[in-house]
Design a protein around this motif. Structure first.
Motif, PDB file in Angstrom:
ATOM      1  N   ALA A 138       0.890  -1.304  -0.074  1.00 39.19           N
ATOM      2  CA  ALA A 138      -0.069  -0.168  -0.269  1.00 39.19           C
ATOM      3  C   ALA A 138       0.889   1.169  -0.067  1.00 39.19           C
ATOM      4  CB  ALA A 138      -1.059   0.028   1.105  1.00 39.19           C
ATOM      5  N   ALA A 139       2.000   1.151   0.772  1.00 41.22           N
ATOM      6  CA  ALA A 139       2.983   2.384   0.754  1.00 41.22           C
ATOM      7  C   ALA A 139       3.399   2.551  -0.678  1.00 41.22           C
ATOM      8  CB  ALA A 139       3.946   2.097   1.841  1.00 41.22           C
ATOM      9  N   LEU A 140       3.816   1.655  -1.333  1.00 39.51           N
ATOM     10  CA  LEU A 140       4.449   1.560  -2.645  1.00 39.51           C
ATOM     11  C   LEU A 140       3.440   2.400  -3.426  1.00 39.51           C
ATOM     12  CD1 LEU A 140       6.365   1.508  -4.979  1.00 39.51           C
ATOM     13  CD2 LEU A 140       5.816  -1.006  -5.311  1.00 39.51           C
ATOM     14  N   GLU A 186      -5.467  -5.323  -2.079  1.00 38.74           N
ATOM     15  CA  GLU A 186      -4.508  -3.937  -2.038  1.00 38.74           C
ATOM     16  C   GLU A 186      -4.593  -3.286  -3.677  1.00 38.74           C
ATOM     17  OE1 GLU A 186      -3.590  -2.452   0.122  1.00 38.74           O
ATOM     18  OE2 GLU A 186      -3.538  -3.840   1.980  1.00 38.74           O
ATOM     19  N   ILE A 187      -4.662  -4.211  -4.621  1.00 37.98           N
ATOM     20  CA  ILE A 187      -4.711  -3.662  -5.943  1.00 37.98           C
ATOM     21  C   ILE A 187      -6.044  -3.108  -6.117  1.00 37.98           C
ATOM     22  CG2 ILE A 187      -4.683  -4.339  -8.302  1.00 37.98           C
ATOM     23  CD1 ILE A 187      -2.712  -6.638  -7.656  1.00 37.98           C
ATOM     24  N   ASP A 188      -7.063  -3.633  -5.734  1.00 37.53           N
ATOM     25  CA  ASP A 188      -8.410  -3.084  -5.761  1.00 37.53           C
ATOM     26  C   ASP A 188      -8.578  -1.658  -4.973  1.00 37.53           C
ATOM     27  OD1 ASP A 188      -9.389  -5.020  -7.722  1.00 37.53           O
ATOM     28  OD2 ASP A 188     -10.290  -5.974  -6.066  1.00 37.53           O
ATOM     29  N   LYS A 189      -8.003  -1.764  -3.887  1.00 35.95           N
ATOM     30  CA  LYS A 189      -8.059  -0.497  -3.028  1.00 35.95           C
ATOM     31  C   LYS A 189      -7.436   0.730  -3.896  1.00 35.95           C
ATOM     32  CE  LYS A 189      -7.296  -1.627   1.286  1.00 35.95           C
ATOM     33  NZ  LYS A 189      -6.863  -1.817   2.706  1.00 35.95           N
TER      34      LYS A 189
END
Length: 335
Positions: A144-146, A189-192
């Motif tokens: 998420a940070a990336l 994470e990709i969807d978010k």
């Protein structure tokens, strides 16, 4: 009469120019320049510093690896356990405990007490990448940070793609999360972050790619291969490589009727033009790993590879420039 002569000269020049333009080679578009682990030849691998450096340089794709922490957070790490070659504890001492703690056994808070900002110069690994610029204080980042780091760079970074490897070993099931929780956490994470159109999920463990095909069939998938994994059907989701005439045909069978793009990413050493052409005729792109020597880059580009994964994106970028290929623009940090 003089005006007519001038006009004829201009027409002739225009025709010659048009002819030259017609035969001039066009710059090959969309050659995929992938910074392996963010470009570990230049900056500490899989850190925000490395990804930042790669974006400043200008790459098509940030290549990275992921695992799950004990509390289910997706983090960017190549190793399933902390690597003493580039990991120091909170006191600044190189890790010595054997076995080292696994990523899966630590919470995110525990994991981020470790510093991964420089290589141990006494290790063989450190000597291999002696020119890497240290960045003390770098932590193993969350995925998420990336995503947030890239998005914070604005419109220029909207072109940056992600090639995300699930680090999982079917021969060592206790070292990591199982395929399904890992894939589901990654997809969440990709969807978010709403970056699905810019993501490829890659793996040597094709069980994870089969799950991606079921849960998110629109996503691009890259089938990683090496001679070792092609000898064991546990890596190829139960398919026996001996039953196929070639590796491209094996990959095609594994991918099935894929809705999203399919990529074959083999080890580069023994890859040649015939295998590349076969894969491309089967509808796949070919992006070999990890190509660090200029001579190998030249060989594979001449053989028709669609991109290269490299620890030295600066070297590949220079070579692309020399060959007249379109260069990915830098994605500079906004002030």
């Amino acid at each position: 009469m003089k005006q007519r002569a001038v006009l004829l000269v201009l027409i002739a020049a225009a025709l010659v120019g048009a002819g030259c333009a017609a035969i001039a080679p066009k710059a090959k578009q969309h050659f995929d320049l992938q910074a392996h682990r963010g470009g570990r030849g230049l900056a500490p691998e899989n850190t925000l510093a490395a990804f930042s450096n790669a974006m400043n340089l200008g790459v098509t794709t940030l290549e990275l690896d992921i695992g799950l922490t004990a509390d289910g957070v997706v983090v960017v790490s190549h190793d399933t356990a902390l690597n003493a070659d580039h990991t120091r504890d909170a006191r600044g001492a190189w890790l010595t405990a054997k076995p080292a703690p696994s990523v899966r056994s630590l919470t995110l808070a525990q994991l981020q007490t470790y510093d991964v900002g420089r290589l141990n110069p006494e290790s063989n690994y450190g000597k291999q990448f002696a020119l890497q610029q240290p960045r003390d204080g770098e932590r193993i980042p969350t995925l998420a940070a990336l995503f947030a780091q890239v998005q914070a760079r604005g419109a220029d970074a909207a072109r940056v793609h992600f090639n995300i490897e699930t680090k999982i070993d079917p021969t060592k099931p206790d070292e990591t999360a199982a395929p399904e929780p890992m894939v589901r956490a990654l997809l969440a994470e990709i969807d978010k972050a709403k970056v699905g159109e810019r993501v490829t999920i890659q793996s040597f463990d094709w069980r994870t790619l089969a799950l991606v095909g079921q849960l998110a069939p629109q996503l691009s998938r890259a089938y990683l291969t090496t001679p070792r994994t092609l000898k064991d059907s546990r890596w190829t989701a139960g398919l026996d490589p001996a039953n196929f005439a070639s590796v491209p045909q094996l990959v095609k069978a594994a991918a099935g009727a894929s809705a999203g793009p399919v990529i074959w990413s083999p080890a580069h050493a023994d890859l040649g033009a015939p295998a590349i052409r076969e894969a491309q005729k089967l509808g796949m792109k070919v992006v070999p790993w990890t190509v660090n020597q200029r001579a190998d880059m030249v060989r594979l580009m001449d053989a028709g590879a669609d991109g290269l994964i490299t620890d030295y994106p600066d070297v590949l970028r220079d070579l692309m420039r020399e060959r007249g290929l379109a260069l990915p623009p830098p994605a500079k940090a906004t002030s």
